[in-house]
Each structure stands twice: as structure tokens, then as C-alpha cells.
Design a protein around this motif. Structure first.
Motif, PDB file in Angstrom:
ATOM      1  N   ASP A 175     -21.864  18.987  -3.797  1.00 28.07           N
ATOM      2  CA  ASP A 175     -22.470  20.116  -3.084  1.00 28.07           C
ATOM      3  C   ASP A 175     -23.916  20.301  -3.521  1.00 28.07           C
ATOM      4  N   GLN A 183     -24.686  22.856   1.389  1.00 30.73           N
ATOM      5  CA  GLN A 183     -24.425  21.639   2.148  1.00 30.73           C
ATOM      6  C   GLN A 183     -23.549  20.710   1.323  1.00 30.73           C
ATOM      7  N   LEU A 185     -22.449  16.979   0.574  1.00 33.37           N
ATOM      8  CA  LEU A 185     -22.863  15.588   0.705  1.00 33.37           C
ATOM      9  C   LEU A 185     -21.671  14.686   0.417  1.00 33.37           C
ATOM     10  N   ASP A 189     -24.139   9.396   1.240  1.00 32.13           N
ATOM     11  CA  ASP A 189     -25.310  10.224   1.557  1.00 32.13           C
ATOM     12  C   ASP A 189     -26.370  10.138   0.464  1.00 32.13           C
ATOM     13  N   THR A 240     -31.725  10.922  -1.763  1.00 33.65           N
ATOM     14  CA  THR A 240     -31.071  11.012  -0.455  1.00 33.65           C
ATOM     15  C   THR A 240     -31.164   9.660   0.245  1.00 33.65           C
ATOM     16  N   LEU A 244     -28.419   9.009   5.600  1.00 29.84           N
ATOM     17  CA  LEU A 244     -28.314  10.449   5.815  1.00 29.84           C
ATOM     18  C   LEU A 244     -29.537  10.984   6.553  1.00 29.84           C
ATOM     19  N   LYS A 245     -30.719  10.519   6.194  1.00 28.52           N
ATOM     20  CA  LYS A 245     -31.941  10.980   6.876  1.00 28.52           C
ATOM     21  C   LYS A 245     -31.917  10.616   8.355  1.00 28.52           C
ATOM     22  N   ASN A 248     -29.047  12.878   9.953  1.00 27.13           N
ATOM     23  CA  ASN A 248     -29.315  14.311   9.944  1.00 27.13           C
ATOM     24  C   ASN A 248     -30.740  14.569   9.481  1.00 27.13           C
ATOM     25  N   ASN A 250     -32.469  17.129   9.425  1.00 28.94           N
ATOM     26  CA  ASN A 250     -32.651  18.405   8.731  1.00 28.94           C
ATOM     27  C   ASN A 250     -32.092  18.417   7.311  1.00 28.94           C
ATOM     28  N   ALA A 251     -31.461  17.328   6.907  1.00 26.13           N
ATOM     29  CA  ALA A 251     -30.910  17.263   5.552  1.00 26.13           C
ATOM     30  C   ALA A 251     -32.044  17.274   4.536  1.00 26.13           C
ATOM     31  N   ASP A 253     -34.449  16.315   1.613  1.00 35.07           N
ATOM     32  CA  ASP A 253     -34.827  15.070   0.954  1.00 35.07           C
ATOM     33  C   ASP A 253     -34.875  15.341  -0.551  1.00 35.07           C
ATOM     34  N   ASN A 298     -37.742  17.907  -0.675  1.00 34.20           N
ATOM     35  CA  ASN A 298     -38.670  17.854   0.468  1.00 34.20           C
ATOM     36  C   ASN A 298     -40.122  17.697   0.031  1.00 34.20           C
TER      37      ASN A 298
END
Length: 362
Positions: A175, A183, A185, A189, A240, A244-245, A248, A250-251, A253, A298
Motif C-alpha cells: 500500500d 493506493q 500496488l 507495479d 514505479t 504501471l505508468k 495508469n 495517474n499513478a 511516480d 512525482n
């Protein structure tokens, strides 16, 4: 000079045809025949010499290994070499890794609570005069359940012990909490590369034997303990995955970087019960003297302070039962736990390796 009508010579499987000749030619034919015999006999002699040389080399090598194997570096009232030159083992291994990372980036609190799948392998090993080799299979990986890879290397001598582990995992899952967003994972992921290293120095190495507990190349006859000095390192990164990117956008980074070095000391003890049971426990707490830990979400990165009072704990447990001088069985557990708490970045890691085994000495 009288004529000799004919002469027939058979040498080394070659039949020289009959023909009229003189006595001088007979001598020449005899000389040629002798030369053929010598030339055809040389390879046989050379092969015999080579075989003798190889045999001598094997004997010398075995003698050197035997002398090294039985070299007295222990107090034989406490520690002895087992009977037999060859040891065979069957082992069941399981490993796991749990990581918790926390940090505040741009006034937003983030936390990741992750763990890898437990990796189970079955291995067969052989040791001759202290030189070992083993072969392991991973049923789950062979069936395509996951793509994780792990390398474990251990070295045990009378005074020095080394444990090295490299792990590359795509099964990391857990998590991630970022602000008010939680979220989950799943496996695939995240990708992780991780290294753990621990080195021990045993002060009372003449009476206390780590090999007796962990590779059974010695037998502990009487209980003994020792102070230990050690150095430990944990390093690696978690990122990440590209999958996964792509799946999704919006996941978050996420990048978690771990690198810290600790030095310290501890204690270990081999407890012998009834001359057939050996129970071992040891712990070396090390103090982190350098780190390069960071937490990035991010693109926003937070670095931990270079110098911070934190700990890496290295623990070992083992139990060995010698049914006789030839048959034995047991289990071991090796753990590395880091507690790194910083105002900016908090990283805790728990890496463990459990093993059960049965063995035969010949």
C-alpha cells in the motif's frame, strides 16, 4: 657374400613384403623395424606417463586439501572436524523482504508499506574437504509465477564470517498512502534491486565455531561464546514500473533510495546439549555512520541527513541435531533489520533467510 633369398619381418602390426636382398639390406631392414617399434611405442609410454602425472597431481591436491581441512585452528576440547571427507545435503530455503518508507514532500505526507513474495527453493549440495558446491531449483519461478532473482553467498571460517545477498524483485506489492489518497500496488507495479552485506570478526574463534552452526563443517563439542565485531551495509532502490505508468498515468511516480553503512559489535553463543544438540544465537547491532537515503514522489525529492544516529541489527539463530557422526539435520535463520528514522525520510527494512536441512557425511 652369399645371397639370402628372402626374409619376412612383422613389426607392430605392419607386414613388410618378402623380397630378395643382401645381408647389408637385412641390417638396414632390422634398423628400420627397430625404429618403427620405438616410434609406435612412444605414444603408449607417453600416455602411461601422463596418467601417472595426473594421478600424482590428484594425490598431491587431495593431500593439500586434507592437510588444510585438518589444520588445527580450534581448541579440540571444544571444536573438532567431523569424520568423512564428503558431506551431502538437501536444503529447503525461504527468503522474504519487507520495506516501510515514509516522508513529507511539499507538505504532503507519503508512506509506502511493501513486501516481496516469499521465495522458496530446494537445493542439493556437496562439500569435499571444505570446498562446497550446490544446485538449487525454484518451483514457483519454473512455473512462471514470478520473475524474481536472488543470489546468496556465505563464507564461514574460524575467525571471519561473511553474508552477501543480492535481490532483484518484481513481486514487490503493498500500500502507498499519499495525503488522503490510498493506493494498492500489486505484483509487477514496482521493481526493486537490493543488496545486503554483513561481515563478522569472531574474537574467541578457538572455542566458538560459526561453521558448526551454519555449514556443519565442524562439530561443537562443548558450549562456548564469543564477542563479535561487525560491519553491515544495506542498499538498493525501489521504482514505479514502466508497466504501471503505461497502464495508469495517474499513478504516483515513486522512487525510494536506500544506502546506509553501519559498524558495531555484539555477542554469539553456541549451546551444546547432550553432545548431540547445538543451539546458536548471535546479534550484532551496528550504528549507521553514513547514509544516502532518499524518497522521491512525482519528481520531488527529499534526502535524509548524511549523519544520523540509527541502527542496523543483524541476528542469527540455528539449531543442529547430530543423530550420529554421519547423519545430521537442523534449521537456521539469518535476519537483517534496519531502523532508519530521520526528520525528512524514514526507511525500515527487514530481510530474512530461513533454511531447513538434512545431511550425510561419507
Amino acid at each position: 657374400m652369399s645371397k639370402i633369398k628372402s626374409i619376412g619381418i612383422l613389426t607392430s602390426g605392419c607386414d613388410i613384403p618378402h623380397y630378395p636382398t643382401t645381408f647389408g639390406q637385412v641390417r638396414m631392414a632390422l634398423a628400420i623395424s627397430l625404429l618403427i617399434v620405438l616410434l609406435t611405442g612412444l605414444p603408449v609410454m607417453d600416455i602411461k606417463a601422463q596418467k601417472l602425472t595426473h594421478q600424482q597431481r590428484r594425490e598431491r591436491m587431495d593431500s593439500a586439501l586434507t592437510a588444510r581441512y585438518y589444520r588445527i585452528s580450534y581448541d579440540t576440547n571444544y571444536v573438532v572436524r567431523p569424520e568423512g571427507s564428503l558431506t551431502l545435503k538437501v536444503r529447503l530455503n525461504q527468503t522474504g523482504n519487507d520495506i516501510n518508507a515514509r516522508g513529507t514532500v511539499n507538505d504532503i505526507y507519503s508512506e509506502a508499506d511493501l513486501s516481496t513474495s516469499h521465495k522458496t527453493t530446494v537445493s542439493i549440495g556437496a562439500s569435499y574437504r571444505g570446498i562446497s558446491a550446490s544446485f538449487a531449483i525454484n518451483p514457483a519461478k519454473m512455473s512462471g509465477a514470478y520473475k524474481d532473482y536472488e543470489l546468496n553467498f556465505s563464507y564461514y571460517s574460524s575467525s571471519i564470517s561473511l553474508d552477501f545477498n543480492y535481490q532483484r524483485s518484481e513481486s514487490l506489492a503493498g500500500d502507498i498512502e499519499r495525503g488522503d489518497i490510498d493506493q494498492r500496488l500489486e505484483s509487477g507495479d514496482l521493481t526493486m534491486k537490493n543488496v545486503n552485506f554483513v561481515g563478522y570478526y569472531i574474537f574467541n574463534h578457538r572455542r566458538f565455531s560459526l561453521p558448526a552452526a551454519f555449514n556443519q563443517s565442524y562439530i561443537q563439542h562443548r558450549s562456548a561464546g564469543s564477542w563479535l565485531a561487525g560491519i553491515s551495509y544495506q542498499g538498493g532502490n525501489i521504482d514505479t514500473s514502466d508497466e504501471l505508468k503505461a497502464r495508469n498515468p495517474n499513478a504516483p511516480d515513486v522512487h525510494i533510495g536506500i544506502a546506509h553503512v553501519g559498524i558495531g559489535g555484539g555477542y554469539g553463543y553456541n549451546w551444546v546439549l547432550g553432545k548431540k544438540w547445538l543451539i546458536h544465537f548471535s546479534m550484532i547491532p551496528t550504528f549507521v555512520v553514513y547514509n544516502h537515503n532518499n524518497f522521491t514522489v512525482n519528481g520531488e525529492r527529499k534526502l535524509a541527513k548524511r549523519m544520523r544516529f540509527n541502527m542496523i541489527f543483524n541476528e542469527r539463530l540455528a539449531i543442529v541435531h547430530n543423530f550420529s557422526s554421519r547423519f545430521f539435520a537442523g534449521a537456521t535463520l539469518v535476519m537483517n533489520n534496519s531502523v532508519f528514522d530521520d526528520d525528512v525520510v524514514i526507511v525500515n527494512q527487514n530481510k530474512w533467510h530461513a533454511r531447513a536441512f538434512v545431511g550425510l557425511r561419507l
